[in-house]
Design a protein around this motif. Structure first.
Motif, PDB file in Angstrom:
ATOM      1  N   UNK A 186       1.994   5.005  15.790  1.00 40.09           N
ATOM      2  CA  UNK A 186       1.441   4.971  14.437  1.00 40.09           C
ATOM      3  C   UNK A 186       2.590   4.834  13.436  1.00 40.09           C
ATOM      4  N   UNK A 187       2.516   3.853  12.528  1.00 38.65           N
ATOM      5  CA  UNK A 187       3.622   3.620  11.592  1.00 38.65           C
ATOM      6  C   UNK A 187       3.808   4.774  10.620  1.00 38.65           C
ATOM      7  N   UNK A 188       5.054   5.108  10.321  1.00 42.28           N
ATOM      8  CA  UNK A 188       5.364   6.226   9.434  1.00 42.28           C
ATOM      9  C   UNK A 188       5.923   5.767   8.085  1.00 42.28           C
ATOM     10  N   UNK A 189       5.923   4.453   7.853  1.00 45.22           N
ATOM     11  CA  UNK A 189       6.503   3.919   6.626  1.00 45.22           C
ATOM     12  C   UNK A 189       5.452   3.601   5.560  1.00 45.22           C
ATOM     13  N   UNK A 190       4.214   4.062   5.763  1.00 45.45           N
ATOM     14  CA  UNK A 190       3.142   3.741   4.831  1.00 45.45           C
ATOM     15  C   UNK A 190       2.172   4.912   4.761  1.00 45.45           C
ATOM     16  N   UNK A 191       1.406   4.977   3.672  1.00 48.38           N
ATOM     17  CA  UNK A 191       0.405   6.038   3.542  1.00 48.38           C
ATOM     18  C   UNK A 191      -0.964   5.570   4.025  1.00 48.38           C
ATOM     19  N   UNK A 192      -1.060   4.322   4.456  1.00 45.41           N
ATOM     20  CA  UNK A 192      -2.287   3.834   5.103  1.00 45.41           C
ATOM     21  C   UNK A 192      -1.921   3.365   6.508  1.00 45.41           C
ATOM     22  N   UNK A 193      -1.596   4.355   7.325  1.00 43.71           N
ATOM     23  CA  UNK A 193      -1.132   4.069   8.689  1.00 43.71           C
ATOM     24  C   UNK A 193      -2.185   3.353   9.523  1.00 43.71           C
ATOM     25  N   UNK A 194      -3.453   3.610   9.217  1.00 40.79           N
ATOM     26  CA  UNK A 194      -4.517   2.970   9.991  1.00 40.79           C
ATOM     27  C   UNK A 194      -4.538   1.462   9.773  1.00 40.79           C
ATOM     28  N   UNK A 251      -8.229   8.654  -3.711  1.00 43.84           N
ATOM     29  CA  UNK A 251      -8.449   7.919  -2.465  1.00 43.84           C
ATOM     30  C   UNK A 251      -8.116   6.443  -2.623  1.00 43.84           C
ATOM     31  N   UNK A 252      -8.648   5.818  -3.692  1.00 47.48           N
ATOM     32  CA  UNK A 252      -8.449   4.378  -3.871  1.00 47.48           C
ATOM     33  C   UNK A 252      -7.010   4.030  -4.237  1.00 47.48           C
ATOM     34  N   UNK A 253      -6.338   4.891  -4.990  1.00 46.34           N
ATOM     35  CA  UNK A 253      -4.923   4.664  -5.304  1.00 46.34           C
ATOM     36  C   UNK A 253      -4.101   4.714  -4.017  1.00 46.34           C
ATOM     37  N   UNK A 254      -4.433   5.669  -3.146  1.00 51.93           N
ATOM     38  CA  UNK A 254      -3.720   5.759  -1.859  1.00 51.93           C
ATOM     39  C   UNK A 254      -3.950   4.500  -1.034  1.00 51.93           C
ATOM     40  N   UNK A 255      -5.204   4.035  -0.985  1.00 53.09           N
ATOM     41  CA  UNK A 255      -5.493   2.815  -0.238  1.00 53.09           C
ATOM     42  C   UNK A 255      -4.698   1.635  -0.801  1.00 53.09           C
ATOM     43  N   UNK A 256      -4.713   1.499  -2.131  1.00 54.27           N
ATOM     44  CA  UNK A 256      -4.023   0.378  -2.765  1.00 54.27           C
ATOM     45  C   UNK A 256      -2.524   0.412  -2.521  1.00 54.27           C
ATOM     46  N   UNK A 257      -1.923   1.572  -2.718  1.00 52.84           N
ATOM     47  CA  UNK A 257      -0.480   1.708  -2.511  1.00 52.84           C
ATOM     48  C   UNK A 257      -0.119   1.459  -1.050  1.00 52.84           C
ATOM     49  N   UNK A 258      -0.952   1.983  -0.160  1.00 56.33           N
ATOM     50  CA  UNK A 258      -0.671   1.824   1.267  1.00 56.33           C
ATOM     51  C   UNK A 258      -0.709   0.376   1.711  1.00 56.33           C
TER      52      UNK A 258
END
Length: 331
Positions: free
Chosen positions: A268-276, A312-319
């Motif tokens: 699982x990648x550790x360089x992003x906040x949307x690892x999925x 939630x949506x800010x996290x998705x966008x940034x990720x």
């Protein structure tokens, strides 16, 4: 039927041509060049958003024209492999976790001894360990985790070994048929690969995100009966259309993944906040195929207040931006 398909193609072509004409008109005749800098900047941003919107529509139409249905294969019961079920938790309450654990323990499988359920707890709580002991399932605790959900799941993978891995968020309650509806795709894919050399290995099977509470719009507009859940459009329309390209998107829960696929892309990648999202993209890029099914096989909780939705949506966008940047920098 042929006439209907031809009519659709004509309509799609006209829509594409009119969209191009519209965007050219917007770019050359509507931007407020004589107004203030503020107006010019926002005029350009609005045009850019329209270009992105039209581009997205083209991709959806293209995918829809190439859409293909996936059908669950019938495989012999003895062919079902071992599966590790990982329930990832950070700080969720035990009563919430209990619902998910109880449902996971009641999932059907030809040989229940092949289903290995673990609570992956990155806060190493005694009360969560007690919950695992109560249900006679595994507990994988972790202290000083520096990589959020990715670190938690990578740690769990290091302590397990089954060829298939099912992932669930702490609030996602699996249906009893979850494994019976997902695992057969891997068994059939393995059989096909032995018979046909160029068949892609299956990376993961994503089932829709589904929620048992009303979403933000349904809840606040008192319209649960008349407005569909807003995430259904992605899970049961867009992601299903991605089957046309064997490139479904991994949404982090309600999924069965090939362990080898995870290992082949470095975990699982550790360089992003949307690892999925990034893990799914890396698995697809590594030569695997992935599919998204239509019927929900688990249900969870969705936010109903504006601050939670925005977070939630800010996290998705940034990720997604982080993952896209990583992809371009490593080409």
């Amino acid at each position: 039927m042929r006439r209907l398909k031809k009519s659709k193609k004509i309509i799609y072509l006209l829509a594409f041509l009119f969209s191009i004409v519209y965007l050219i008109w917007r770019a050359f005749f509507t931007l407020p060049w004589s107004e203030s800098l503020f107006a010019i900047i926002f005029g350009i941003l609005l045009l850019f958003s329209e270009v992105i919107s039209n581009f997205t529509a083209v991709i959806l139409i293209w995918s829809k024209n190439r859409a293909k249905q996936v059908f669950k294969p019938k495989v012999p019961f003895e062919a079902y492999p071992d599966v590790d079920v990982l329930i990832a938790t950070h700080n969720e309450d035990v009563p919430l976790l209990l619902k998910t654990v109880n449902a996971a323990c009641n999932m059907k499988y030809p040989d229940k001894s092949k289903v290995h359920i673990y609570i992956s707890d990155d806060t190493n709580r005694r009360e969560v360990k007690a919950l695992a002991d109560k249900f006679h399932i595994g507990y994988i605790g972790l202290e000083e985790n520096e990589h959020a959900k990715s670190g938690n799941l990578n740690n769990a993978l290091a302590h397990t070994s089954s060829p298939l891995v099912a992932t669930f968020d702490a609030d996602m309650i699996p249906y009893s048929d979850f494994l019976l509806e997902t695992v057969p795709y891997f068994v059939e894919n393995e059989r096909e690969r032995k018979e046909v050399e160029d068949v892609k290995p299956l990376g993961f099977v994503q089932t829709p995100q589904s929620f048992y509470n009303a979403d933000l719009f349904q809840f606040n507009l008192f319209s649960e009966a008349s407005i569909p859940n807003e995430q259904d459009f992605f899970s049961r329309e867009i992601n299903v259309l991605n089957n046309a390209h064997d490139a479904a998107i991994y949404t982090g829960s309600n999924t069965v993944i090939s362990r080898k696929a995870i290992e082949d892309v470095g975990g699982f990648p550790t360089n992003t906040i949307t690892e999925d999202f990034q893990l799914g993209a890396q698995i697809n890029s590594a030569g695997y195929k992935s599919i998204s099914t239509l019927e929900p096989m688990a249900s969870g909780l969705t936010p109903t207040d504006i601050p939670s939705i925005l977070k939630q949506r800010i996290r998705w966008g940034r990720g997604v931006v982080q993952s896209t940047e990583f992809t371009f920098n490593h080409k």
